[in-house]
Design a protein around this motif. Structure first.
Motif, PDB file in Angstrom:
ATOM      1  N   LEU A  87     172.397 -51.633  16.019  1.00  9.39           N
ATOM      2  CA  LEU A  87     173.798 -52.039  16.167  1.00  9.39           C
ATOM      3  C   LEU A  87     174.599 -51.625  14.937  1.00  9.39           C
ATOM      4  CD1 LEU A  87     176.089 -53.596  17.575  1.00  9.39           C
ATOM      5  CD2 LEU A  87     175.249 -55.667  16.415  1.00  9.39           C
ATOM      6  N   GLN A  88     174.036 -51.864  13.753  1.00 12.91           N
ATOM      7  CA  GLN A  88     174.698 -51.479  12.504  1.00 12.91           C
ATOM      8  C   GLN A  88     174.980 -49.969  12.492  1.00 12.91           C
ATOM      9  OE1 GLN A  88     172.250 -51.032   8.956  1.00 12.91           O
ATOM     10  NE2 GLN A  88     173.630 -52.400   7.828  1.00 12.91           N
ATOM     11  N   GLN A  89     173.978 -49.188  12.869  1.00 11.93           N
ATOM     12  CA  GLN A  89     174.130 -47.734  12.884  1.00 11.93           C
ATOM     13  C   GLN A  89     175.130 -47.294  13.952  1.00 11.93           C
ATOM     14  OE1 GLN A  89     170.168 -46.258  13.416  1.00 11.93           O
ATOM     15  NE2 GLN A  89     169.441 -47.004  11.446  1.00 11.93           N
ATOM     16  N   ALA A  90     175.082 -47.927  15.118  1.00  8.71           N
ATOM     17  CA  ALA A  90     175.971 -47.539  16.221  1.00  8.71           C
ATOM     18  C   ALA A  90     177.430 -47.785  15.849  1.00  8.71           C
ATOM     19  CB  ALA A  90     175.612 -48.321  17.481  1.00  8.71           C
ATOM     20  N   ILE A  91     177.696 -48.886  15.153  1.00 14.11           N
ATOM     21  CA  ILE A  91     179.074 -49.181  14.764  1.00 14.11           C
ATOM     22  C   ILE A  91     179.595 -48.131  13.795  1.00 14.11           C
ATOM     23  CG2 ILE A  91     180.503 -50.814  13.453  1.00 14.11           C
ATOM     24  CD1 ILE A  91     178.836 -53.063  14.715  1.00 14.11           C
ATOM     25  N   LEU A  92     178.780 -47.741  12.811  1.00 11.79           N
ATOM     26  CA  LEU A  92     179.219 -46.730  11.852  1.00 11.79           C
ATOM     27  C   LEU A  92     179.404 -45.359  12.514  1.00 11.79           C
ATOM     28  CD1 LEU A  92     177.208 -47.455   8.574  1.00 11.79           C
ATOM     29  CD2 LEU A  92     179.682 -47.545   8.908  1.00 11.79           C
ATOM     30  N   ILE A  93     178.466 -44.976  13.373  1.00 14.82           N
ATOM     31  CA  ILE A  93     178.576 -43.683  14.048  1.00 14.82           C
ATOM     32  C   ILE A  93     179.800 -43.662  14.963  1.00 14.82           C
ATOM     33  CG2 ILE A  93     177.506 -42.166  15.751  1.00 14.82           C
ATOM     34  CD1 ILE A  93     176.193 -41.984  13.046  1.00 14.82           C
ATOM     35  N   THR A  94     180.026 -44.761  15.675  1.00 21.78           N
ATOM     36  CA  THR A  94     181.187 -44.844  16.561  1.00 21.78           C
ATOM     37  C   THR A  94     182.484 -44.767  15.767  1.00 21.78           C
ATOM     38  OG1 THR A  94     179.946 -46.173  18.161  1.00 21.78           O
ATOM     39  CG2 THR A  94     182.344 -46.228  18.322  1.00 21.78           C
ATOM     40  N   LEU A  95     182.526 -45.475  14.641  1.00 17.59           N
ATOM     41  CA  LEU A  95     183.693 -45.412  13.766  1.00 17.59           C
ATOM     42  C   LEU A  95     183.934 -43.974  13.305  1.00 17.59           C
ATOM     43  CD1 LEU A  95     185.858 -46.832  11.914  1.00 17.59           C
ATOM     44  CD2 LEU A  95     184.051 -46.928  10.176  1.00 17.59           C
ATOM     45  N   GLY A  96     182.860 -43.320  12.873  1.00 19.26           N
ATOM     46  CA  GLY A  96     182.997 -41.953  12.396  1.00 19.26           C
ATOM     47  C   GLY A  96     183.483 -41.009  13.473  1.00 19.26           C
ATOM     48  N   ALA A  97     182.926 -41.155  14.684  1.00 22.02           N
ATOM     49  CA  ALA A  97     183.264 -40.219  15.760  1.00 22.02           C
ATOM     50  C   ALA A  97     184.651 -40.458  16.335  1.00 22.02           C
ATOM     51  CB  ALA A  97     182.213 -40.319  16.867  1.00 22.02           C
ATOM     52  N   THR A  98     185.058 -41.720  16.448  1.00 24.79           N
ATOM     53  CA  THR A  98     186.318 -42.023  17.132  1.00 24.79           C
ATOM     54  C   THR A  98     187.516 -42.111  16.195  1.00 24.79           C
ATOM     55  OG1 THR A  98     185.894 -44.413  16.985  1.00 24.79           O
ATOM     56  CG2 THR A  98     185.111 -43.267  18.960  1.00 24.79           C
ATOM     57  N   ILE A 137     179.570 -34.571  16.362  1.00 26.33           N
ATOM     58  CA  ILE A 137     178.188 -34.824  16.791  1.00 26.33           C
ATOM     59  C   ILE A 137     177.835 -33.793  17.856  1.00 26.33           C
ATOM     60  CG2 ILE A 137     176.594 -36.481  17.797  1.00 26.33           C
ATOM     61  CD1 ILE A 137     178.455 -38.709  16.800  1.00 26.33           C
ATOM     62  N   ALA A 138     177.002 -32.834  17.482  1.00 23.76           N
ATOM     63  CA  ALA A 138     176.638 -31.768  18.418  1.00 23.76           C
ATOM     64  C   ALA A 138     175.665 -32.260  19.483  1.00 23.76           C
ATOM     65  CB  ALA A 138     176.025 -30.595  17.654  1.00 23.76           C
ATOM     66  N   SER A 139     174.795 -33.218  19.107  1.00 26.99           N
ATOM     67  CA  SER A 139     173.789 -33.695  20.056  1.00 26.99           C
ATOM     68  C   SER A 139     173.632 -35.212  19.934  1.00 26.99           C
ATOM     69  CB  SER A 139     172.441 -33.007  19.798  1.00 26.99           C
ATOM     70  OG  SER A 139     171.441 -33.536  20.654  1.00 26.99           O
ATOM     71  N   PRO A 140     174.338 -35.991  20.757  1.00 30.00           N
ATOM     72  CA  PRO A 140     174.198 -37.449  20.707  1.00 30.00           C
ATOM     73  C   PRO A 140     172.760 -37.922  20.945  1.00 30.00           C
ATOM     74  CG  PRO A 140     176.143 -36.840  21.963  1.00 30.00           C
ATOM     75  CD  PRO A 140     175.382 -35.572  21.705  1.00 30.00           C
ATOM     76  N   GLY A 141     172.037 -37.229  21.813  1.00 32.57           N
ATOM     77  CA  GLY A 141     170.658 -37.613  22.088  1.00 32.57           C
ATOM     78  C   GLY A 141     169.773 -37.472  20.862  1.00 32.57           C
ATOM     79  N   LEU A 142     169.907 -36.350  20.159  1.00 34.03           N
ATOM     80  CA  LEU A 142     169.138 -36.156  18.930  1.00 34.03           C
ATOM     81  C   LEU A 142     169.518 -37.191  17.877  1.00 34.03           C
ATOM     82  CD1 LEU A 142     168.929 -32.315  18.180  1.00 34.03           C
ATOM     83  CD2 LEU A 142     167.028 -33.901  18.564  1.00 34.03           C
ATOM     84  N   ALA A 192     170.629 -33.740  13.258  1.00 35.49           N
ATOM     85  CA  ALA A 192     170.959 -34.202  14.615  1.00 35.49           C
ATOM     86  C   ALA A 192     172.437 -34.009  14.918  1.00 35.49           C
ATOM     87  CB  ALA A 192     170.578 -35.669  14.767  1.00 35.49           C
ATOM     88  N   THR A 193     173.306 -34.293  13.947  1.00 35.33           N
ATOM     89  CA  THR A 193     174.741 -34.092  14.187  1.00 35.33           C
ATOM     90  C   THR A 193     175.054 -32.602  14.356  1.00 35.33           C
ATOM     91  OG1 THR A 193     175.233 -34.029  11.799  1.00 35.33           O
ATOM     92  CG2 THR A 193     175.407 -36.164  12.911  1.00 35.33           C
ATOM     93  N   ASP A 194     174.243 -31.744  13.735  1.00 37.91           N
ATOM     94  CA  ASP A 194     174.425 -30.296  13.872  1.00 37.91           C
ATOM     95  C   ASP A 194     173.764 -29.745  15.135  1.00 37.91           C
ATOM     96  OD1 ASP A 194     175.817 -30.223  11.490  1.00 37.91           O
ATOM     97  OD2 ASP A 194     174.068 -29.645  10.291  1.00 37.91           O
ATOM     98  N   GLY A 195     172.970 -30.585  15.816  1.00 39.81           N
ATOM     99  CA  GLY A 195     172.280 -30.134  17.021  1.00 39.81           C
ATOM    100  C   GLY A 195     171.025 -29.333  16.757  1.00 39.81           C
ATOM    101  N   ASP A 196     170.467 -29.446  15.550  1.00 37.93           N
ATOM    102  CA  ASP A 196     169.255 -28.705  15.172  1.00 37.93           C
ATOM    103  C   ASP A 196     168.028 -29.555  15.503  1.00 37.93           C
ATOM    104  OD1 ASP A 196     167.155 -27.358  13.969  1.00 37.93           O
ATOM    105  OD2 ASP A 196     168.290 -26.826  12.168  1.00 37.93           O
ATOM    106  N   GLY A 197     167.473 -29.333  16.690  1.00 36.06           N
ATOM    107  CA  GLY A 197     166.355 -30.154  17.151  1.00 36.06           C
ATOM    108  C   GLY A 197     165.102 -29.992  16.314  1.00 36.06           C
TER     109      GLY A 197
END
Length: 251
Positions: free
Chosen positions: A113-124, A130-135, A211-216
């Motif tokens: 949850l902590q990570q999701a809030i920061l990532i969501t803040l950054g993205a929105t 974020i090239a690959s949300p799944g990664l 992961a944000t660059d999409g480099d699996g």
């Protein structure tokens, strides 16, 4: 009684304990959000690139405050020791792995949850690319597992809450600083860059940035090293719990 039936009450009980004292959880979420909003313009100006500056500050503070989130892990375990209930748990039919899972699930939920809030803040709000949300989700889960295992190993080793707080506070700052989470590695002295790969925070930054660059391939490689850190820490925690070292009286 099945393993699920033995583990579920432990999970529910630990969620209940978190709910009764949400202050530390709220603090570990609001602090990084406020700092990222305040510091992101500084990083963008210093690095001369909005995308790079935003990625550095969001991922760096995610790693930093995830490390500080080990305090939540430790409190969950040390509370049982302070209440002298850890031995009672060990005396139940639940095995060591089930006790650890019962403690782990609520903590993992908080860390994600902590990570999701920061990532969501950054993205929105800040424009994090974020090239690959799944990664990125995969890297976040691996990092959360690593934090959980490190925190559990420390909590099962120290003799007091004060010792745990000192180790987490000092260790988090050192690891984050020397891993390139607070300052880009390119701006650090040669000796710091040389030892950066020793720290799990370095591999967390590598996994998350890749992961944000999409480099699996790079994400999986860094995640594998993080899981090695997690495995060692998990073995330490499990051995100490199995041997009863968790019943040491807290100072």
């Amino acid at each position: 009684m099945s393993p699920l039936e033995r583990t579920l009450p432990l999970v529910v009980n630990n969620f209940t304990l978190f709910g009764r004292d949400p202050g530390p959880l709220i603090g570990r979420v609001t602090q990084p959000v406020l700092l990222v909003l305040l510091i992101q313009p500084l990083f963008v100006a210093a690095m001369g690139d909005r995308a790079r500056g935003t990625t550095q500050v969001v991922l760096g503070y995610l790693v930093m405050f995830s490390l500080l989130g080990m305090s939540i892990v430790g409190a969950s375990i040390l509370t049982e020791r302070r209440w002298n209930t850890l031995d009672r748990l060990r005396a139940t039919p639940a095995g060591v792995h089930e006790l650890l899972v019962g403690k782990a699930i609520p903590v993992i939920a908080f860390l994600l949850l902590q990570q999701a809030i920061l990532i969501t803040l950054g993205a929105t709000v800040l424009g994090l690319r974020i090239a690959s949300p799944g990664l990125l989700l995969f890297a976040n889960v691996v990092w959360a597992i690593t934090i959980l295992c490190l925190g559990a190993a420390i909590a099962m080793t120290v003799k007091s809450m004060a010792q745990f707080s000192a180790v987490v506070d000092i260790g988090s700052t050192v690891i984050a600083g020397l891993s390139g989470a607070l300052v880009p590695l390119s701006a650090m002295p040669d000796w710091a860059r040389a030892i950066a790969p020793v720290w799990p925070g370095y591999w967390a930054m590598e996994a998350l940035r890749s992961a944000t660059d999409g480099d699996g391939k790079a994400t999986l490689a860094a995640s594998a090293i993080l899981l090695a850190f997690a495995a060692v820490a998990a073995v330490v925690a499990a051995v100490r719990l199995r041997n009863g070292w968790g019943r040491n009286t807290l100072l």
